[in-house]
Design an enzyme around this catalytic site. Structure first.
Site, PDB file in Angstrom:
ATOM      1  N   HIS A  74     104.255 122.944  10.409  1.00  0.00           N
ATOM      2  CA  HIS A  74     103.529 122.298   9.308  1.00  0.00           C
ATOM      3  C   HIS A  74     102.141 121.860   9.774  1.00  0.00           C
ATOM      4  O   HIS A  74     101.125 122.172   9.135  1.00  0.00           O
ATOM      5  CB  HIS A  74     104.336 121.094   8.808  1.00  0.00           C
ATOM      6  CG  HIS A  74     103.679 120.306   7.726  1.00  0.00           C
ATOM      7  ND1 HIS A  74     104.217 120.200   6.477  1.00  0.00           N
ATOM      8  CD2 HIS A  74     102.543 119.569   7.706  1.00  0.00           C
ATOM      9  CE1 HIS A  74     103.431 119.441   5.725  1.00  0.00           C
ATOM     10  NE2 HIS A  74     102.409 119.042   6.462  1.00  0.00           N
ATOM     11  N   GLU A  75     102.100 121.142  10.894  1.00  0.00           N
ATOM     12  CA  GLU A  75     100.818 120.610  11.383  1.00  0.00           C
ATOM     13  C   GLU A  75      99.921 121.712  11.951  1.00  0.00           C
ATOM     14  O   GLU A  75      98.715 121.709  11.723  1.00  0.00           O
ATOM     15  CB  GLU A  75     101.056 119.503  12.407  1.00  0.00           C
ATOM     16  CG  GLU A  75     101.844 118.309  11.870  1.00  0.00           C
ATOM     17  CD  GLU A  75     101.301 117.699  10.587  1.00  0.00           C
ATOM     18  OE1 GLU A  75     100.094 117.827  10.304  1.00  0.00           O
ATOM     19  OE2 GLU A  75     102.095 117.088   9.845  1.00  0.00           O
ATOM     20  N   HIS A  78      98.022 123.474   9.235  1.00  0.00           N
ATOM     21  CA  HIS A  78      96.812 122.774   8.766  1.00  0.00           C
ATOM     22  C   HIS A  78      95.596 123.180   9.613  1.00  0.00           C
ATOM     23  O   HIS A  78      94.524 123.463   9.074  1.00  0.00           O
ATOM     24  CB  HIS A  78      96.994 121.260   8.834  1.00  0.00           C
ATOM     25  CG  HIS A  78      97.840 120.690   7.745  1.00  0.00           C
ATOM     26  ND1 HIS A  78      97.553 120.822   6.406  1.00  0.00           N
ATOM     27  CD2 HIS A  78      98.983 119.952   7.809  1.00  0.00           C
ATOM     28  CE1 HIS A  78      98.470 120.205   5.685  1.00  0.00           C
ATOM     29  NE2 HIS A  78      99.359 119.681   6.515  1.00  0.00           N
TER      30      HIS A  78
END
Length: 163
Positions: A74-75, A78
């Site tokens: 997820h991170e 980004h």
């Protein structure tokens, strides 16, 4: 709090995510700095301009497998979106969703579902016309400085319940 072997496992997962992206996009990506000092209820955060990933050591300790499988991709996604599309891409927009589902092969979920009781801070009781609300200390302090919060149901202003 995070052991060296746990740090190693997380850093290997970050590297694996970058390798997936490099194969998919056929280009290299700069690796980020990794810190283990995210606090509160947030599992992780990506600081785009600093090219930095911050992870919550308590939530990592309590949810190691899910953390590695879901939070790390997820991170990283980004940061990949920022490197590919710049600041114009929405934080959880279609570019991020594409990387999560097509590159990382993970569901594009915006939030984690971890038990946060061990990291939840003090809350303050507020009410509106239809229900009661628990506000974090940050929101409580903002109310004290003049910010008004509205109930999403009845649209009335939240008022503190005095002890």
């Amino acid at each position: 709090m995070v052991t060296s072997s746990q740090k190693q496992a997380l850093e290997q997962q970050v590297e694996a995510c970058y390798q997936l992206a490099e194969c998919f996009f056929d280009r290299p990506f700069q690796r980020p700095t990794i810190q283990y000092n995210q606090r509160g209820k947030i599992a992780g955060s990506a600081h785009l301009q600093k090219h930095l990933l911050k992870f919550n050591p308590v939530l990592y300790q309590e949810n190691q497998t899910c953390f590695l499988v879901d939070v790390v991709p997820h991170e990283v996604s980004h940061l990949l979106v920022y490197q590919l599309h710049g600041a114009s891409a929405a934080p959880h927009g279609r570019e991020w969703q594409f990387i999560m589902t097509q590159v990382m092969k993970r569901p594009a979920r915006r939030t984690h579902q971890f038990d946060i009781s061990s990291v939840a801070g003090k809350t303050f009781l507020y009410h509106c016309q239809c229900q009661q609300h628990q506000l974090s200390i940050r929101r409580h302090n903002k109310v004290k400085k003049g910010t008004q919060y509205l109930c999403t149901q009845c649209k009335t202003s939240l008022q503190e319940v005095k002890p």
